[in-house]
Design an enzyme around this catalytic site. Structure first.
Site: not given
Length: 533
Positions: A194, A197, A371
């Site tokens: 993640s 991102k 997230s």
């Protein structure tokens, strides 16, 4: 007279003052270290055209000091340094945490740092206005760390542990100067999970601008009596009753019904338009609680429960689900509809009503804090559309890579396949991740500041709300990344000299996610304890 909302502070004051005493020296050093640079920057900004984008709040030394105090010293007199409390954001979470220190068990902000029910905007904090240099300088392994050791002697053993698996890489950069302070295989491309991102956020803000909004509209075909719900790719559209600014499907239906009644129309053929996005809706991971099928029309991310973040069962067809809810709201407002089906609004369709998301700056903060995979994939598609690519997984990946290349970031070895980091074939380097963070703090790019302000705050918000209870709470702000066998952490930290550092720690081949997570947290805590700048 004591203002009612301030009464809890009286009970918490002794604890807060003890913490304030501990962090006040760091606060002073932070202010002294960067105040001259901020003064120069302020003068430079003042000479700019009024049409150029401006930072939203205060300067780097204020951001740095606010992070270093963990929001606790603010209660005893330094609130003017870090800025006002944000009603729905990080500073509220920090204030609540300070009060809760006097209570058994502490405060429960939830895993995502947001309350149950309607989604709340992600936290906003003061922007970083630090002058930056390049990130390609030589690594300085002699910088002092705790106990006078070189930084490499401290971080090296913490990263070289079995918990971090067979392959790891790291980088640390001084955000103020752009100088790299530490690196080990910092050019090695590993699965980022993640932390992808961060790249998606930088690309989207660069492509669309921080003030961009996503609009969902109801369009009416007078000749056929067809009402089309046109998806604008807003990942924040909600069907909940809410008052915090996120666009509401209920309001859209009420406004559309009112407009129809003015025309004397009380029955319509209802359809929905999802043609803005292209390609497969299902992520390569398949049906998964972490991400709904990606479509230009969805409400509450297709969740089947009342959650607003984190994994949850999803509907199989978010667009049809949204249209069915819209039909119900129209019925409540006195307009009868047919069962909705897919269609495309023609050029003859007249927009009767519309609702728009908050600005992209807020959406990016929410994505990073929680997230949020659904937001990430939507932003990747919008980046693609703005860049002339199809609004698909592949188009988004190509557009993100192209945007970052245009920004001059180090792209060697990198590979994008989505915007969320759920695809295990994604590859990023610590060099790129730290470069993204430094670029987000560039005073010449104030529109990228939400990348820094949206990072979860250790011990307080988002995916770090339950971490760092005994470590660098409030000082570390970082994006987490976790897949099976993958653990990553990238963000900023304030060291004991008041310097703001960007770091990226990546590990692959991990076998115990909790142990790997703890190892990364210990490393970030050690970085916070150094005098590295």
């Amino acid at each position: 007279m004591v203002v009612p909302e301030l009464r809890p502070w009286r009970a918490a004051r002794p604890q807060v003052e003890r913490i304030a005493s501990a962090v006040r020296p760091r606060l002073a050093r932070a202010a002294t270290a960067v105040r001259p640079r901020v003064a120069r920057l302020t003068r430079a900004l003042a000479s700019r055209s009024p049409h150029l984008p401006r930072p939203r709040a205060v300067g780097t030394w204020q951001y740095t000091a606010g992070a270093a105090t963990a929001g606790l010293a603010l209660a005893v007199g330094v609130v003017t340094v870090a800025g006002p409390w944000d009603a729905n954001g990080q500073r509220t979470a920090e204030r609540d945490r300070a009060i809760a220190l006097e209570r058994s068990g502490g405060a429960d902000h939830g895993h995502s740092g947001t309350a149950a029910g309607a989604p709340h905007p992600a936290p906003s904090a003061a922007p970083v206005l630090t002058g930056l240099g390049g990130t390609s300088g030589a690594v300085d392994t002699k910088k002092a760390a705790p106990g006078g050791k070189p930084l490499s002697d401290v971080l090296g053993p913490l990263l070289d542990v079995p918990a971090l698996g067979g392959s790891h890489a790291a980088a640390v950069v001084d955000v103020t100067t752009g100088k790299r302070l530490y690196g080990t295989d910092d050019g090695k491309a590993l699965t980022p999970a993640s932390t992808t991102k961060i790249a998606t956020a930088v690309a989207a803000l660069s492509a669309l601008g921080p003030d961009h909004r996503f609009t969902t509209r109801a369009a009416f075909e007078p000749d056929t009596g067809e009402l089309v719900l046109v998806g604008g790719g807003d990942p924040t559209l909600t069907a909940h009753k809410n008052t915090d600014g996120w666009a509401g499907l209920r309001r859209l239906a009420a406004d559309a019904a009112q407009a129809l009644k003015k025309r004397g129309v009380r029955k319509v053929t209802l359809s929905y338009d999802t043609t803005l996005f292209a390609g497969p809706a299902l992520h390569p991971i398949g049906v998964n609680d972490n991400l709904a099928p990606v479509t230009a029309l969805a409400v509450d991310e297709g969740r089947t429960d009342d959650s607003t973040s984190g994994p949850a069962p999803r509907v199989s067809d978010p667009a049809q689900d949204a249209a069915a809810k819209f039909a119900g709201f129209l019925e409540d407002a006195g307009v009868t509809t047919t069962s909705p089906g897919p269609s495309k609004a023609s050029t003859r369709a007249e927009t009767l009503a519309s609702v728009s998301s908050p600005p992209l700056s807020d959406v990016v903060e929410r994505m990073l804090t929680n997230s949020d995979n659904d937001i990430a994939e939507a932003l990747a598609r919008h980046t693609a559309l703005t860049s002339g690519q199809p609004g698909s997984f592949a188009g988004g990946a190509q557009a993100i890579s192209a945007r970052l290349t245009k920004l001059g970031l180090p792209m060697a070895g990198t590979s994008f396949h989505d915007g969320s980091g759920l695809d295990r074939d994604d590859r990023l380097t610590p060099d790129l991740l730290t470069g993204l963070l430094v670029t987000a703090g560039d005073p010449d790019r104030p529109g990228l500041r939400p990348v820094l302000t949206g990072l979860p705050v250790a011990g307080f918000t988002g995916t770090l709300a339950d971490r760092y209870a005994d470590g660098a709470a409030g000082v570390v702000r970082a994006k987490t990344g976790t897949l099976t066998g993958v653990n990553t952490l990238a963000g900023t930290v304030v060291d004991t000299d008041g310097h703001l550092l960007a770091f990226a720690f990546m590990a692959s081949g991990t076998t115990n996610p909790e142990e790997a997570q703890s190892a990364l947290d210990r490393t970030a805590t050690a970085l916070a304890g150094c005098g590295c700048g």
